[in-house]
Motif scaffolding. Structure first.
Motif, mmCIF file in Angstrom:
data_model
loop_
_atom_site.group_PDB
_atom_site.id
_atom_site.type_symbol
_atom_site.label_atom_id
_atom_site.label_comp_id
_atom_site.label_asym_id
_atom_site.label_seq_id
_atom_site.Cartn_x
_atom_site.Cartn_y
_atom_site.Cartn_z
ATOM 1 N N ASN A 22 -16.138 -54.140 30.814
ATOM 2 C CA ASN A 22 -15.695 -52.260 30.397
ATOM 3 C C ASN A 22 -16.177 -52.869 29.269
ATOM 4 O O ASN A 22 -15.386 -53.407 28.419
ATOM 5 N N CYS A 23 -16.933 -51.774 28.276
ATOM 6 C CA CYS A 23 -17.040 -51.428 27.642
ATOM 7 C C CYS A 23 -16.792 -49.996 27.287
ATOM 8 O O CYS A 23 -17.898 -49.212 28.219
ATOM 9 N N SER A 24 -16.665 -49.017 26.871
ATOM 10 C CA SER A 24 -16.103 -47.689 26.824
ATOM 11 C C SER A 24 -16.006 -47.482 25.199
ATOM 12 O O SER A 24 -15.869 -47.613 23.916
ATOM 13 N N TYR A 25 -17.198 -46.269 24.513
ATOM 14 C CA TYR A 25 -17.364 -46.000 23.701
ATOM 15 C C TYR A 25 -16.840 -44.289 23.593
ATOM 16 O O TYR A 25 -17.383 -43.579 24.276
ATOM 17 N N GLU A 26 -16.925 -43.778 21.761
ATOM 18 C CA GLU A 26 -16.734 -42.487 21.423
ATOM 19 C C GLU A 26 -17.403 -42.922 19.919
ATOM 20 O O GLU A 26 -16.789 -42.893 19.634
ATOM 21 N N VAL A 27 -18.581 -42.678 20.276
ATOM 22 C CA VAL A 27 -19.628 -41.455 19.157
ATOM 23 C C VAL A 27 -20.626 -40.950 19.576
ATOM 24 O O VAL A 27 -20.416 -40.179 20.412
ATOM 25 N N ARG A 31 -27.318 -44.155 20.309
ATOM 26 C CA ARG A 31 -28.110 -45.041 20.719
ATOM 27 C C ARG A 31 -28.782 -46.068 21.447
ATOM 28 O O ARG A 31 -29.626 -45.560 22.459
ATOM 29 N N SER A 32 -28.319 -47.062 21.242
ATOM 30 C CA SER A 32 -27.549 -48.139 22.234
ATOM 31 C C SER A 32 -26.872 -48.668 22.373
ATOM 32 O O SER A 32 -26.074 -48.382 21.640
ATOM 33 N N LEU A 33 -26.815 -49.644 23.607
ATOM 34 C CA LEU A 33 -25.584 -50.158 23.561
ATOM 35 C C LEU A 33 -26.512 -51.956 23.880
ATOM 36 O O LEU A 33 -26.805 -51.724 24.850
ATOM 37 N N LEU A 34 -25.285 -52.350 23.316
ATOM 38 C CA LEU A 34 -25.811 -54.708 23.379
ATOM 39 C C LEU A 34 -24.833 -55.062 23.734
ATOM 40 O O LEU A 34 -23.790 -55.034 23.581
ATOM 41 N N TRP A 35 -25.065 -55.585 24.751
ATOM 42 C CA TRP A 35 -24.346 -57.109 25.272
ATOM 43 C C TRP A 35 -24.693 -57.840 24.911
ATOM 44 O O TRP A 35 -25.950 -58.764 24.537
ATOM 45 N N TYR A 36 -23.442 -59.471 24.325
ATOM 46 C CA TYR A 36 -23.930 -60.505 23.585
ATOM 47 C C TYR A 36 -22.724 -61.448 24.600
ATOM 48 O O TYR A 36 -21.481 -61.210 24.724
ATOM 49 N N LYS A 37 -23.044 -63.121 24.717
ATOM 50 C CA LYS A 37 -21.810 -63.488 24.985
ATOM 51 C C LYS A 37 -21.761 -64.864 23.801
ATOM 52 O O LYS A 37 -22.743 -65.283 23.208
ATOM 53 N N GLN A 38 -20.946 -65.050 23.410
ATOM 54 C CA GLN A 38 -19.862 -66.213 22.224
ATOM 55 C C GLN A 38 -19.472 -66.726 22.860
ATOM 56 O O GLN A 38 -18.682 -66.815 23.494
ATOM 57 N N GLU A 39 -20.018 -67.885 23.180
ATOM 58 C CA GLU A 39 -19.433 -69.367 23.278
ATOM 59 C C GLU A 39 -18.400 -70.101 21.882
ATOM 60 O O GLU A 39 -18.167 -69.014 21.546
ATOM 61 N N LYS A 40 -18.681 -71.493 21.549
ATOM 62 C CA LYS A 40 -18.755 -71.785 20.552
ATOM 63 C C LYS A 40 -18.830 -71.714 18.890
ATOM 64 O O LYS A 40 -18.296 -71.555 18.212
ATOM 65 N N LYS A 41 -20.504 -70.871 19.060
ATOM 66 C CA LYS A 41 -20.820 -70.451 17.809
ATOM 67 C C LYS A 41 -21.197 -69.415 18.163
ATOM 68 O O LYS A 41 -20.584 -68.289 17.410
ATOM 69 N N ALA A 42 -22.516 -69.197 18.216
ATOM 70 C CA ALA A 42 -23.431 -67.545 17.421
ATOM 71 C C ALA A 42 -22.804 -67.304 19.108
ATOM 72 O O ALA A 42 -23.601 -67.942 20.234
ATOM 73 N N PRO A 43 -23.090 -65.960 18.551
ATOM 74 C CA PRO A 43 -23.782 -64.558 20.022
ATOM 75 C C PRO A 43 -24.603 -64.800 20.007
ATOM 76 O O PRO A 43 -25.592 -65.239 19.434
ATOM 77 N N SER A 63 -26.178 -54.912 33.977
ATOM 78 C CA SER A 63 -24.878 -54.517 33.121
ATOM 79 C C SER A 63 -25.673 -53.217 33.354
ATOM 80 O O SER A 63 -26.936 -52.748 33.714
ATOM 81 N N ILE A 64 -25.417 -51.913 33.424
ATOM 82 C CA ILE A 64 -25.621 -50.577 33.986
ATOM 83 C C ILE A 64 -24.563 -49.989 32.761
ATOM 84 O O ILE A 64 -23.653 -50.369 32.166
ATOM 85 N N LEU A 65 -25.686 -48.920 31.901
ATOM 86 C CA LEU A 65 -24.918 -47.667 31.565
ATOM 87 C C LEU A 65 -24.600 -45.971 31.810
ATOM 88 O O LEU A 65 -25.869 -46.273 32.593
ATOM 89 N N ASP A 66 -23.676 -46.206 31.532
ATOM 90 C CA ASP A 66 -23.286 -44.520 31.999
ATOM 91 C C ASP A 66 -22.903 -42.923 31.261
ATOM 92 O O ASP A 66 -21.750 -43.670 30.002
ATOM 93 N N LEU A 70 -19.655 -42.097 28.799
ATOM 94 C CA LEU A 70 -19.884 -43.028 27.895
ATOM 95 C C LEU A 70 -19.210 -44.810 27.844
ATOM 96 O O LEU A 70 -17.924 -44.704 26.929
ATOM 97 N N PHE A 71 -19.330 -44.882 29.462
ATOM 98 C CA PHE A 71 -19.226 -46.793 29.651
ATOM 99 C C PHE A 71 -20.385 -47.557 29.481
ATOM 100 O O PHE A 71 -21.391 -46.494 30.508
ATOM 101 N N SER A 72 -20.038 -48.673 29.836
ATOM 102 C CA SER A 72 -20.978 -49.660 30.180
ATOM 103 C C SER A 72 -19.868 -50.958 30.650
ATOM 104 O O SER A 72 -19.001 -50.565 30.671
#
Lengths: 112, 114
Positions: A22-27, A31-43, A63-66, A70-72
């Motif tokens: 889950n990702c909730s936001y309060e802004v 404009r946009s919401l992004l998801w990244y995966k970070q293993e050992k190094k770079a996202p 992934s889905i946005l509401d 205000l969450f994804s």
């Protein structure tokens, strides 16, 4: 006060399980919401979401946005050990210029 | 071919020194960024830069300064290093000029201050 909150902070599951992050936001002026995966190094980029209710899908990840609530969510089905990583959510919004704020991440551990 | 490359990968130095981290992208992207990731893995944007505009996160000390010799490079210079500067610094790049575009990250530079 955190503008982007991810939950849970960490999660341990068995291979084959389905997980929901889950990702909730309060802004204002979202404009946009992004998801990244970070293993050992770079996202690495997973998804970018700008519209409510439209599911983005890539293999076992989706992934889905509401924008009303205000969450994804980021879903991973049939998890594999290679899914073990920190998953980061970032929100772009307009506040005296374009801003990008990351959540603290969810650490996912998939055990065999 | 590495898309976003940073050097050095590791940097160990003493408090008070001045150091630079280099970043190059071969993706033809318009905007480049610097991030700081602390020991708790919290990723925070420091700068975004395209050929028209430098956007600075207001919380970044002015000891940190980005320098861009051309569109493919954005180096990070740090003056008078402090213990709290120890972190992993990531460079990234994206198409367009909005910070919300998908970004490609470098592998990071781990900075340790003695």
């Amino acid at each position: 006060e955190d503008k982007v909150v991810q939950s849970p902070l960490s999660l341990v599951v068995h291979e084959g399980d389905t997980v929901t992050l889950n990702c909730s936001y309060e802004v204002t002026n979202f404009r946009s919401l992004l998801w990244y995966k970070q293993e050992k190094k770079a996202p690495t980029f997973l998804f970018m979401l700008t519209s409510s209710g439209i599911e983005k899908k890539s293999g076992r990840l989706s992934s889905i946005l509401d924008k009303k609530e205000l969450f994804s969510i980021l879903n991973i089905t049939a998890t594999q050990t290679g899914d073990s990583a920190i998953y980061l959510c970032a929100v772009e919004y307009l506040q005296g210029g374009y801003q990008l704020t990351f959540g603290k991440g969810t650490k996912l551990s998939v055990i065999p | 071919d590495t898309a976003v490359s940073q050097t050095p990968k590791y940097l160990v130095t003493q408090m008070g020194n001045d150091k630079s981290i280099k970043c190059e992208q071969n993706l033809g992207h318009d905007t480049m960024y610097w991030y700081k990731q602390d020991s708790k893995k919290f990723l925070k944007i420091m700068f975004s830069y395209n050929n028209k505009e430098l956007i600075i996160n207001e919380t970044v000390p002015n000891r940190f300064s980005p320098k861009s010799p051309d569109k493919a490079h954005l180096n990070l210079h740090i003056n008078s290093l402090e213990l709290g500067d120890s972190a992993v610094y990531f460079c990234a790049s994206s198409h367009g000029t909005g910070v919300g575009q998908p970004q490609h990250f470098g592998d990071g530079t781990r900075l340790s201050i003695l």
